[in-house]
Each structure stands twice: as C-alpha cells, then as structure tokens.
Design a protein around this motif. Sequence first.
Motif, PDB file in Angstrom:
ATOM      1  N   THR A  57       0.885  -1.167   0.000  1.00 33.43           N
ATOM      2  CA  THR A  57       0.000   0.000   0.000  1.00 33.43           C
ATOM      3  C   THR A  57       0.917   1.209   0.000  1.00 33.43           C
ATOM      4  OG1 THR A  57      -0.076   0.171   2.425  1.00 33.43           O
ATOM      5  CG2 THR A  57      -1.789  -1.134   1.371  1.00 33.43           C
ATOM      6  N   PHE A  58       0.543   2.231  -0.699  1.00 29.80           N
ATOM      7  CA  PHE A  58       1.362   3.438  -0.670  1.00 29.80           C
ATOM      8  C   PHE A  58       0.544   4.641  -1.094  1.00 29.80           C
ATOM      9  CE2 PHE A  58       2.084   3.958  -5.239  1.00 29.80           C
ATOM     10  CZ  PHE A  58       1.922   2.680  -5.739  1.00 29.80           C
ATOM     11  N   LYS A  59       1.120   5.777  -0.774  1.00 30.69           N
ATOM     12  CA  LYS A  59       0.454   7.027  -1.121  1.00 30.69           C
ATOM     13  C   LYS A  59       1.406   7.880  -1.937  1.00 30.69           C
ATOM     14  CE  LYS A  59      -1.907  10.972   0.906  1.00 30.69           C
ATOM     15  NZ  LYS A  59      -2.499  11.524   2.109  1.00 30.69           N
TER      16      LYS A  59
ATOM     17  N   GLU B 168       2.520  11.434  -3.112  1.00 27.40           N
ATOM     18  CA  GLU B 168       2.408  12.807  -2.627  1.00 27.40           C
ATOM     19  C   GLU B 168       1.809  13.729  -3.678  1.00 27.40           C
ATOM     20  OE1 GLU B 168       5.667  15.381  -0.253  1.00 27.40           O
ATOM     21  OE2 GLU B 168       5.862  15.361  -2.410  1.00 27.40           O
TER      22      GLU B 168
ATOM     23  N   GLU C  52       2.170   6.657 -15.826  1.00 28.87           N
ATOM     24  CA  GLU C  52       3.044   7.142 -14.750  1.00 28.87           C
ATOM     25  C   GLU C  52       2.774   6.349 -13.462  1.00 28.87           C
ATOM     26  OE1 GLU C  52       2.095  11.058 -13.348  1.00 28.87           O
ATOM     27  OE2 GLU C  52       4.186  11.582 -13.015  1.00 28.87           O
TER      28      GLU C  52
ATOM     29  N   TYR D 244      14.365   1.608  -4.868  1.00 25.63           N
ATOM     30  CA  TYR D 244      14.690   2.977  -4.490  1.00 25.63           C
ATOM     31  C   TYR D 244      14.216   3.323  -3.103  1.00 25.63           C
ATOM     32  CZ  TYR D 244      15.402   3.163  -9.452  1.00 25.63           C
ATOM     33  OH  TYR D 244      15.817   2.895 -10.722  1.00 25.63           O
TER      34      TYR D 244
ATOM     35  N   LYS E  45      13.985   4.065   0.616  1.00 25.44           N
ATOM     36  CA  LYS E  45      14.873   4.589   1.637  1.00 25.44           C
ATOM     37  C   LYS E  45      14.207   4.380   2.985  1.00 25.44           C
ATOM     38  CE  LYS E  45      17.206   8.996   1.996  1.00 25.44           C
ATOM     39  NZ  LYS E  45      17.157  10.363   1.612  1.00 25.44           N
TER      40      LYS E  45
ATOM     41  N   LEU F  81       8.758   3.872   5.204  1.00 24.85           N
ATOM     42  CA  LEU F  81       9.540   3.774   3.985  1.00 24.85           C
ATOM     43  C   LEU F  81       9.175   4.917   3.070  1.00 24.85           C
ATOM     44  CD1 LEU F  81       9.140  -0.055   3.265  1.00 24.85           C
ATOM     45  CD2 LEU F  81      11.042   1.077   4.374  1.00 24.85           C
ATOM     46  N   LEU F  82      10.214   5.513   2.511  1.00 26.64           N
ATOM     47  CA  LEU F  82       9.983   6.589   1.568  1.00 26.64           C
ATOM     48  C   LEU F  82      10.588   6.207   0.242  1.00 26.64           C
ATOM     49  CD1 LEU F  82      10.819   9.926   3.395  1.00 26.64           C
ATOM     50  CD2 LEU F  82       8.625   9.200   2.531  1.00 26.64           C
ATOM     51  N   LEU F  83       9.870   6.426  -0.793  1.00 27.75           N
ATOM     52  CA  LEU F  83      10.385   6.157  -2.121  1.00 27.75           C
ATOM     53  C   LEU F  83      10.481   7.488  -2.818  1.00 27.75           C
ATOM     54  CD1 LEU F  83      10.935   4.235  -4.542  1.00 27.75           C
ATOM     55  CD2 LEU F  83       8.493   4.063  -4.849  1.00 27.75           C
TER      56      LEU F  83
ATOM     57  N   THR G  25      11.036   9.339  -6.127  1.00 23.37           N
ATOM     58  CA  THR G  25      11.034   9.074  -7.569  1.00 23.37           C
ATOM     59  C   THR G  25      10.938  10.388  -8.304  1.00 23.37           C
ATOM     60  OG1 THR G  25       8.641   9.024  -7.891  1.00 23.37           O
ATOM     61  CG2 THR G  25       9.637   7.045  -7.025  1.00 23.37           C
ATOM     62  N   ASN G  26      10.981  10.298  -9.605  1.00 22.62           N
ATOM     63  CA  ASN G  26      10.831  11.544 -10.351  1.00 22.62           C
ATOM     64  C   ASN G  26       9.372  11.996 -10.383  1.00 22.62           C
ATOM     65  OD1 ASN G  26       9.942   9.543 -11.977  1.00 22.62           O
ATOM     66  ND2 ASN G  26      11.337   9.923 -13.677  1.00 22.62           N
ATOM     67  N   GLN G  27       8.500  11.186  -9.798  1.00 24.61           N
ATOM     68  CA  GLN G  27       7.116  11.639  -9.659  1.00 24.61           C
ATOM     69  C   GLN G  27       6.897  12.282  -8.293  1.00 24.61           C
ATOM     70  OE1 GLN G  27       7.666   8.291 -10.482  1.00 24.61           O
ATOM     71  NE2 GLN G  27       6.440   7.756 -12.254  1.00 24.61           N
ATOM     72  N   GLY G  28       7.998  12.376  -7.555  1.00 26.54           N
ATOM     73  CA  GLY G  28       7.878  12.986  -6.234  1.00 26.54           C
ATOM     74  C   GLY G  28       7.952  11.948  -5.135  1.00 26.54           C
ATOM     75  N   LEU G  29       7.590  12.350  -3.946  1.00 22.55           N
ATOM     76  CA  LEU G  29       7.696  11.446  -2.811  1.00 22.55           C
ATOM     77  C   LEU G  29       6.525  10.475  -2.771  1.00 22.55           C
ATOM     78  CD1 LEU G  29       8.817  13.703   0.145  1.00 22.55           C
ATOM     79  CD2 LEU G  29       9.996  11.703  -0.701  1.00 22.55           C
ATOM     80  N   VAL G  30       6.843   9.257  -2.465  1.00 19.37           N
ATOM     81  CA  VAL G  30       5.812   8.243  -2.309  1.00 19.37           C
ATOM     82  C   VAL G  30       6.003   7.647  -0.931  1.00 19.37           C
ATOM     83  CG1 VAL G  30       5.009   5.990  -3.081  1.00 19.37           C
ATOM     84  CG2 VAL G  30       5.705   7.688  -4.756  1.00 19.37           C
ATOM     85  N   GLN G  31       4.965   7.625  -0.188  1.00 17.82           N
ATOM     86  CA  GLN G  31       5.059   7.070   1.153  1.00 17.82           C
ATOM     87  C   GLN G  31       4.523   5.650   1.107  1.00 17.82           C
ATOM     88  OE1 GLN G  31       2.422   8.875   3.885  1.00 17.82           O
ATOM     89  NE2 GLN G  31       3.649   8.372   5.649  1.00 17.82           N
ATOM     90  N   VAL G  32       5.406   4.711   1.348  1.00 14.00           N
ATOM     91  CA  VAL G  32       4.999   3.317   1.276  1.00 14.00           C
ATOM     92  C   VAL G  32       4.464   2.886   2.625  1.00 14.00           C
ATOM     93  CG1 VAL G  32       5.789   0.966   0.827  1.00 14.00           C
ATOM     94  CG2 VAL G  32       6.752   2.854  -0.465  1.00 14.00           C
ATOM     95  N   GLY G  33       3.244   2.404   2.633  1.00 19.82           N
ATOM     96  CA  GLY G  33       2.635   1.990   3.888  1.00 19.82           C
ATOM     97  C   GLY G  33       3.085   0.597   4.256  1.00 19.82           C
TER      98      GLY G  33
ATOM     99  N   GLU H 186      -3.338  16.536   5.915  1.00 22.39           N
ATOM    100  CA  GLU H 186      -3.062  15.615   4.808  1.00 22.39           C
ATOM    101  C   GLU H 186      -2.141  16.242   3.764  1.00 22.39           C
ATOM    102  OE1 GLU H 186      -6.976  14.227   3.605  1.00 22.39           O
ATOM    103  OE2 GLU H 186      -6.727  12.464   4.883  1.00 22.39           O
TER     104      GLU H 186
ATOM    105  N   ASN I 239       0.861  10.186   5.574  1.00 22.05           N
ATOM    106  CA  ASN I 239      -0.178   9.306   6.125  1.00 22.05           C
ATOM    107  C   ASN I 239       0.295   8.526   7.335  1.00 22.05           C
ATOM    108  OD1 ASN I 239      -2.551   9.626   4.876  1.00 22.05           O
ATOM    109  ND2 ASN I 239      -2.483   7.725   3.713  1.00 22.05           N
TER     110      ASN I 239
END
Lengths: 80, 336
Positions: A21-23, A25, A64, A77, A79, B5-7, B9-17, B75, B80
């Motif tokens: 699951t992920f969000k 930004e 995308e 990737y 972190k 976990l933070l990913l 990417t070139n799409q910006g930050l993605v917060q992995v739950g 938010e 999250n």
Amino acid sequence: MQNTFTITTKDGEVEYEILATFKMEKNNKNYLVYTDNTYSDGKLNIYASTIEQGETLKDIETDEEWELIEKVLSKKYIKE
Amino acid sequence: MLSDLLLVTNQGLVQVGELTKRKVIDYKLNKRYPRENIVKVKLPPRVISDCYVDIAKLERKKFGELLTYFTRVLESNFFNLDLDYFYNNIKTLDIKELRGKILNNHVLGEYLIDTNEILLYTDCKNTIYHELFHMASSCFRGNTAFSGFSQDDVGIGLDEGYTEFLTRRYFGKSRTFITNYEDQVKLVSFIEKVVGKNKMESLYLKANLKGLLKELRVYLTQDEVVDLVSNIDKLRYLYGVEIKDFSLNLYLDYLRESYLIIFKAFVRKLVREYQQTWLSNVIIDKKVNDFLEGGNIRSYVDGKTYRITGLDDFVNIFQEEFSKIGVYFNESEVRK
C-alpha cells in the motif's frame, strides 16, 4: 496481522493478498497492490487499484502510476 | 503495523505503507481489473483508516468547516504514516462548547484523551486547532495516555509548547492559554532546530516522547535530557499559577537552564558535523546564525522584559565544546 482482503461479486467471494500500500504525494491518492495468487505462464498475477472513500477500488489511470507501482514492487529505491 | 519507507522518484515522494517481504520477481502486472460485477470490497481496517476521512460526514459535524480544513491541512503537510492517531480519533471526536465556564487558570479549551472530546470554554475558534493537534497526536498504549510529547504527567510542558508551535505554523496564533505560551513555544522551536523539523513533527504526531529523548541523547547526557524535560514542565506549572516574586526567579532560572542545555545540544551536533566533514568558518557561521536568530533571548512576564541568555553564554559553550576536540576559536571569530 491480516494481510488479505476480499472482493465479493455475484459469483462469490475471492480473497486477495496485499502486496503493498502506498500514497503518492503528487496526487494524494492511495494505492493498493495485490494478488489472487494465481499464475499466468508461470508468472504471479498482480493487480493494482487506487482506494477511494476507504471501500472502493478504482482503476489505475496513467502510465506514470503503473511505472510507480513497478518501482515499489522492485523495492529498488526505497529509503528506510 | 506500517513501516516508515519513503520512495523518492521523479514523480515525487511516495510514502509506502506496507510492503510484502515476499520476493516478487516473476510477475505479470494485469492492467485490467480482476473482477466484474463487484458487489463489495472488504478491506482490512488498518488500510481503510490509513487513508480515509469521510469528509462529507465531517462537514456535517459541529465545527465541520474547521474540522475539514484541519484535515486538509494535515493531509497536505504530513505523511499518512504520521496520521494514524488522527485518523483513529477524528472519527469519534466530540466537541462541546461550555461557554462561560473558563477554568481558574484561564484555559480556553482542552482535549480529554479518555473520552476523545474537545471542550471549548469560549467561542475563540483558533483554540480548536490547538486542541485538534492534541487529538491528532493522542493514544492509549495499555493504560498509559500518550499525547504528543507527554506521557502521563511527563513532558506536558514540551507537549503544550510544541502543540502551540505547530498550531501557529499551520494555522496562525491561537489563544488557548491566556497567560503565556511564548517561552515554551520559543524553547521547542530551538529544540526543533537540533532534532530537525520533519523528524520532530513525525515524533510528535506519533506521540513518541521516547523517540524525541533518544534524538536528544545523541548530543546530551541522560541528566541533561531529564533536566530539560522537567525544567520545561516546571515552567508550565509555574506559569499556570500566578507568577509571584518568589517564583519569578525560579521561573527565569529554569528557562535559562533549558536554553543552555539546548545550546549544548546544538553545539555538540555542530562539533560532530565538523568532525565528520570539515566545515568552513563560513558554514559554521551560517549554521550558528540560523540557530540563534539574533543571539539574545528574552522573556516577557507580566509586562516586563527579562534577558534570559544570549551570545555570551553561547560563545562560552561553543568554545568549550570545540576545545574538547582541540579546535580553538577566539571570541571575536565566534561573535561574528
């Protein structure tokens, strides 16, 4: 910890295993990546959707987003 | 439950739950939805609570507009993963207006963790954001109440200071406490400069006082950390009652000691950075200026101004800490 969820259709109930699951930004959408543990040509079938209103799964709309899902699955990737 | 976990990417930050430990190598990503004629999707509660506030329902509640705005601000500004307690509490939060019942210590509002209620004693709407931050950072673990940086009765001063600090950062100045929040707010702003903004905000929302103390313990001794937390608690207590002459000196002493401890933390952090990557005088200068913002720290009590600490104290600490690693700056270099 419950790692599965179910989808009920007119044909019955199917259980899926949650893989991620992920969000994101950028668009503030929540994503769910899951599998029914079936295989096609020896490869695990994986699906992905966005979660809306906490109970509705919607289709992924853009390339995308699909690219992002692959990146999350690859874990390359990430972190900590 | 969830991993941090933070990913990037070139799409910006993605917060992995969540991310399965399972190795997913040979897979087929199906772009079509797996089922037709879906009647129901039953997701685990944690997945739902992670990402869902029924905005329509929230809008219909008392102070719905403020609650919705608070939700959107949170938010937009926080991950999250840091909002677990917010999502958990917002669903059942009750807000009661008790006008005309201002408590003896002039508190305009309070959040009751036991009942998940906000009590408002005036129609001062800014107060609600302050109390909502308390709500967003509160939980029970076993029988112990955790709220922001307070754990039962420990860390209340830190918690109130940082709650007000965040309220002002994201919503402007509130007036929960008629007497004075300024000193606590200023103190926590300095602590944040040592710990880091994102880290400290995350620790606060996760009600992780222990985590904050661990961050500070990197640069401070156990005694220094204990003194810092208890001094700030005492400040709150002393200012909660009316400051009289006999307690004013105590108040100012605790305030000064708190600043000196934070100065030590900052300088020791700087020393570490210096040891790891050589820092030029220009960079050290900038870091110090950014930290001190002028140098002299004052407190305003009952309409009077008191100088608490300033550049002299900082210079002494700076020289002392750097001398421990054999680096000497003369006073004029530091004062620049």
